[in-house]
Design a protein around this motif. Structure first.
Motif, PDB file in Angstrom:
ATOM      1  N   HIS A 252       0.848  -1.155   0.054  1.00 33.44           N
ATOM      2  CA  HIS A 252      -0.060   0.202  -0.014  1.00 33.44           C
ATOM      3  C   HIS A 252       0.558   1.357   0.189  1.00 33.44           C
ATOM      4  O   HIS A 252       0.324   2.243   0.013  1.00 33.44           O
ATOM      5  CB  HIS A 252      -1.044   0.077   1.362  1.00 33.44           C
ATOM      6  CG  HIS A 252      -1.646  -1.102   1.531  1.00 33.44           C
ATOM      7  ND1 HIS A 252      -1.293  -2.467   1.794  1.00 33.44           N
ATOM      8  CD2 HIS A 252      -3.047  -1.087   1.352  1.00 33.44           C
ATOM      9  CE1 HIS A 252      -2.431  -3.287   1.895  1.00 33.44           C
ATOM     10  NE2 HIS A 252      -3.446  -2.614   1.877  1.00 33.44           N
ATOM     11  N   GLU A 276      -2.946  -4.012  -3.860  1.00 30.61           N
ATOM     12  CA  GLU A 276      -3.291  -2.681  -3.418  1.00 30.61           C
ATOM     13  C   GLU A 276      -2.701  -1.593  -3.926  1.00 30.61           C
ATOM     14  O   GLU A 276      -3.160  -0.422  -3.585  1.00 30.61           O
ATOM     15  CB  GLU A 276      -3.621  -2.891  -1.831  1.00 30.61           C
ATOM     16  CG  GLU A 276      -4.718  -3.435  -1.319  1.00 30.61           C
ATOM     17  CD  GLU A 276      -5.895  -2.392  -1.049  1.00 30.61           C
ATOM     18  OE1 GLU A 276      -6.535  -1.870  -2.095  1.00 30.61           O
ATOM     19  OE2 GLU A 276      -6.169  -1.994   0.113  1.00 30.61           O
ATOM     20  N   ASN A 319       1.558  -5.367   4.023  1.00 25.25           N
ATOM     21  CA  ASN A 319       0.756  -6.466   3.660  1.00 25.25           C
ATOM     22  C   ASN A 319      -0.087  -6.559   2.431  1.00 25.25           C
ATOM     23  O   ASN A 319      -0.106  -5.527   1.709  1.00 25.25           O
ATOM     24  CB  ASN A 319      -0.409  -6.859   5.005  1.00 25.25           C
ATOM     25  CG  ASN A 319      -1.001  -5.555   5.384  1.00 25.25           C
ATOM     26  OD1 ASN A 319      -0.676  -4.535   4.955  1.00 25.25           O
ATOM     27  ND2 ASN A 319      -2.089  -5.591   6.127  1.00 25.25           N
ATOM     28  N   GLY A 406     -13.520  -3.883   0.261  1.00 25.06           N
ATOM     29  CA  GLY A 406     -12.844  -4.475   1.295  1.00 25.06           C
ATOM     30  C   GLY A 406     -11.877  -5.411   0.957  1.00 25.06           C
ATOM     31  O   GLY A 406     -11.322  -5.038  -0.191  1.00 25.06           O
ATOM     32  N   GLY A 434     -10.256  -1.388  -1.990  1.00 26.76           N
ATOM     33  CA  GLY A 434      -9.586  -2.341  -1.404  1.00 26.76           C
ATOM     34  C   GLY A 434      -9.237  -3.484  -2.108  1.00 26.76           C
ATOM     35  O   GLY A 434      -9.584  -3.395  -3.568  1.00 26.76           O
ATOM     36  N   CYS A 460      -8.164   0.560   0.339  1.00 23.12           N
ATOM     37  CA  CYS A 460      -9.000   0.273   1.554  1.00 23.12           C
ATOM     38  C   CYS A 460      -9.201   1.562   2.455  1.00 23.12           C
ATOM     39  O   CYS A 460     -10.247   1.890   2.596  1.00 23.12           O
ATOM     40  CB  CYS A 460      -8.865  -0.869   2.476  1.00 23.12           C
ATOM     41  SG  CYS A 460      -7.110  -1.033   2.883  1.00 23.12           S
ATOM     42  N   PHE A 493     -10.861  -8.837   6.064  1.00 22.88           N
ATOM     43  CA  PHE A 493      -9.747  -9.937   6.198  1.00 22.88           C
ATOM     44  C   PHE A 493      -8.867  -9.688   7.524  1.00 22.88           C
ATOM     45  O   PHE A 493      -8.609 -10.769   8.373  1.00 22.88           O
ATOM     46  CB  PHE A 493      -9.060 -10.099   5.107  1.00 22.88           C
ATOM     47  CG  PHE A 493      -7.666 -11.105   5.175  1.00 22.88           C
ATOM     48  CD1 PHE A 493      -7.916 -12.341   5.329  1.00 22.88           C
ATOM     49  CD2 PHE A 493      -6.379 -10.642   5.236  1.00 22.88           C
ATOM     50  CE1 PHE A 493      -6.826 -13.388   5.549  1.00 22.88           C
ATOM     51  CE2 PHE A 493      -5.305 -11.526   5.283  1.00 22.88           C
ATOM     52  CZ  PHE A 493      -5.735 -12.793   5.646  1.00 22.88           C
ATOM     53  N   LYS A 496      -7.136  -3.762   9.341  1.00 21.55           N
ATOM     54  CA  LYS A 496      -7.425  -2.490   8.862  1.00 21.55           C
ATOM     55  C   LYS A 496      -8.917  -2.374   8.400  1.00 21.55           C
ATOM     56  O   LYS A 496      -9.750  -1.502   8.573  1.00 21.55           O
ATOM     57  CB  LYS A 496      -6.691  -2.124   7.501  1.00 21.55           C
ATOM     58  CG  LYS A 496      -5.168  -1.798   7.769  1.00 21.55           C
ATOM     59  CD  LYS A 496      -4.646  -1.633   6.651  1.00 21.55           C
ATOM     60  CE  LYS A 496      -4.020  -2.617   5.956  1.00 21.55           C
ATOM     61  NZ  LYS A 496      -3.190  -2.487   4.642  1.00 21.55           N
TER      62      LYS A 496
HETATM   63 FE1  FSO Z   1      -6.286  -6.031   0.785  1.00 14.10          FE
HETATM   64 FE2  FSO Z   1      -4.178  -7.227   2.436  1.00 14.10          FE
HETATM   65 FE3  FSO Z   1      -6.146  -3.250   1.774  1.00 14.10          FE
HETATM   66 FE4  FSO Z   1      -5.873  -5.551   3.744  1.00 14.10          FE
HETATM   67  S1  FSO Z   1      -4.049  -6.263   0.458  1.00 14.10           S
HETATM   68  S2  FSO Z   1      -6.297  -7.317   2.905  1.00 14.10           S
HETATM   69  S3  FSO Z   1      -7.773  -4.680   4.723  1.00 14.10           S
HETATM   70  O1  FSO Z   1      -3.832  -5.784   3.731  1.00 14.10           O
HETATM   71  O2  FSO Z   1      -5.324  -3.641   2.989  1.00 14.10           O
HETATM   72  O3  FSO Z   1      -7.631  -4.602   1.188  1.00 14.10           O
END
Ligand code: FSO
Ligand code: SF4
Length: 555
Positions: A252, A276, A319, A406, A434, A460, A493, A496
């Motif tokens: 991110h 992301e 992540n 999400g 997301g 997200c 998931f 966040k």
């Molecule tokens: Fe996805 Fe992973 Fe944005 Fe999350 S890449 S699951 S909520 O870390 O960050 O939607």
């Protein structure tokens, strides 16, 4: 070990939670235990930081460390036990430093410093072996037999929400954006957790406080991103490779991507986004780099196949990292809070090793057939065409809005979100954000009088944009957000998403459908209390078609 912070947690007739290594995500027992100790120490730091602040001493580096430290413990961020040993040692030193600052300030003001207890006093052991012996005493469920799963669950809700907040705050901080109000509130909430609360109503109220804090943090991050890279604009992004050397950047962190783009300038290397990072292609000052070549691949859970096929190095900025396959373990790099044992970590901002790897690897040998998707519908874009949208609603051309946003994940139950998006009627608009959108963002949605039916709002954290847009529509129609023809289907998931969910609840937004499951830490008692005492909807997703009909019946 015990961990139940994410949607993938083990649920069996015998109980819930990942209780033996590896957890479903691949986390081993040592890492889980060390993360628990680090989290405990963060509360101890906050205990002193809050009191120091009350004496007029706000130490920004302390708060930097709190957010960074919590971020490392999020799901799918860092799996390297040795990194956590160092972080624990550093946490201990930082706690001593802020303690001294607090005590000095108190004495200078003629006051007797408080003698604190709990995490403020916890002394981490020197060796890994001893640390692992200490870990169970600070695990989230340490007192479950004595306190019961409702109390532990309510504490977990606050803590996990705070982890999500920390991740967003950290992304803003690396761009130079910080707020004393946010820092103070984060310290307060962690200090509250350090007091070992047991009152369920009070804890649920505090969890909504986390949601309110997250709103401020998402707004801060939005300002940070917009000031640094310009406002997202409508952009057609290439999603198929072009011939040439290549680097793939996932996660991110837009600041990391910018550094990579800057250092790869004029090097004959194309940079692609993944997961992301897709919305980065819509920011003017990032897309201005001609070698930002587009986005490849989909959501995080597909990375093992996608990274194996990618003919260049891969960089994980946040992540969601999962165990690297042997075919690419020597060409994947981690940054900042991210880590995987045996994977090269860059912590000095120098991407020379990545550039060298890109030059040594084959890259794409030919252009693939051109494919594109359209992104860039942040609040600046959408509010810029608000009149058009309002007119379309007034004329009956747009009957309903769906926010299908999400995270993605492996559970087949997540097909629900695809089904909702794909089956939303032709006179409805689907807004998304997301990584959950990868399930349907290459499908054909068409447009309504020039307004695309699928509007990709961004990452997200751009839930902030969705909230702004909903607020503006409510104003235009002179009604509340809950009176709008808007339905929210939220896929969660990790932590966040927990923070975002708490933000939506704190705003009093009704009728949110959450899935594919409810968080394991939300016991039936907590769900019931949130519904009755706080008048909040906490609805699990149902059947896509039935949920669509119900949503449209309220149009
Ligand atoms: Fe996805 Fe992973 Fe944005 Fe999350 S890449 S699951 S909520 O870390 O960050 O939607
Ligand atoms: Fe299990 Fe999720 Fe914790 Fe990993 S982060 S150990 S999958 S609950």
């Amino acid at each position: 070990m015990f961990c139940y912070q994410c949607e993938q947690t083990t649920r069996s007739p015998a109980g819930i939670g990942c209780t033996s290594e590896p957890g479903t995500c691949g986390k081993d027992e040592a890492t889980a235990g060390l993360q628990d100790i680090l989290t405990h120490l963060m509360k101890g730091i906050a205990q002193y930081a809050r009191r120091a602040r009350a004496m007029g001493v706000a130490d920004r580096r302390t708060d930097d460390f709190i957010f960074y430290g919590l971020f490392t413990t999020l799901t799918n961020v860092n799996f390297t036990a040795t990194r956590f040993v160092h972080l624990i040692q550093e946490a201990s030193k930082r706690r001593e430093r802020i303690k001294l600052l607090y005590e000095e300030a108190a004495r200078e003001q003629g006051k007797t410093p408080e003698i604190l207890s709990g995490p403020a006093l916890f002394q981490p052991a020197d060796s890994l072996e001893q640390l692992l012996r200490q870990a169970p005493s600070v695990a989230i469920n340490a007192d479950v037999e004595h306190l019961g799963s409702d109390v532990i669950g309510a504490r977990a809700l606050i803590l996990y929400g705070m982890k999500g907040v920390a991740a967003y705050a950290q992304h803003a901080r690396v761009l130079g954006y910080q707020s004393d109000e946010v820092d103070a509130q984060a310290e307060e909430i962690l200090d509250y957790l350090a007091s070992n609360p047991t009152d369920l109503d009070e804890m649920l109220e505090e969890s909504l406080e986390v949601g309110r804090l997250n709103l401020k943090v998402m707004e801060l991050l939005d300002v940070a991103n917009t000031d640094s890279f310009g406002a997202q604009e409508i952009t057609s992004v290439r999603i198929s490779p072009i011939q040439g050397k290549a680097i793939l950047v996932s996660g991110h962190d837009l600041h990391d991507l910018k550094q990579i783009l800057e250092q790869t300038k004029d090097q004959g290397i194309n940079v692609y986004t993944h997961g992301e990072m897709l919305p980065a292609n819509a920011y003017p000052l990032l897309k201005a780099y001609p070698h930002l070549a587009g986005n490849l691949g989909g959501a995080w859970q597909d990375q093992q196949r996608e990274f194996a096929d990618f003919p260049g190095p891969i960089v994980m900025t946040s992540n969601c990292i999962i165990e690297p396959g042997r075919s690419y373990k020597n060409r994947i790099f981690t940054l900042g809070p991210v880590g995987w044992p045996g994977v090269r970590h860059i912590d000095n901002g120098d991407f020379t090793p990545v550039i060298q790897a890109a030059k040594a690897l084959p890259g794409f040998t030919a252009d693939a057939k051109e494919q594109r998707i359209t992104i860039g519908f942040g609040h600046h874009t959408l509010l810029g065409v608000a009149d058009k949208i309002v007119d379309a609603v007034k004329h009956g051309d747009i009957r309903h809005f769906f926010l299908v946003g999400g995270c993605d994940g492996v559970s087949p139950a997540r097909n629900y979100f695809t089904e909702v998006a794909d089956n939303a009627p032709a006179d409805s608009v689907v807004m998304t954000l997301g990584c959950g959108k990868y399930r349907f963002n290459k499908h054909e949605f068409g447009d309504i009088g020039g307004i695309p039916r699928l509007l990709d709002i961004g990452q997200c954290n751009d839930a902030h944009s969705a909230i702004r847009v909903a607020g503006a529509l409510a104003e235009a129609f002179n009604c509340g957000v809950n009176d709008l023809p808007l339905s929210i289907m939220l896929s969660w998931f990790e932590q966040k998403a927990t923070a975002i969910h708490l933000s939506l609840l704190a705003l009093g937004i009704k009728g949110i459908k959450l899935g594919p499951t409810l968080p394991a830490y939300l016991t039936p008692t907590l769900v019931q209390k949130l519904q009755s005492r706080f008048d909040l909807d906490l609805d699990l997703i149902g059947e896509a078609q039935a949920d669509l009909q119900t949503a449209l019946a309220h149009t």
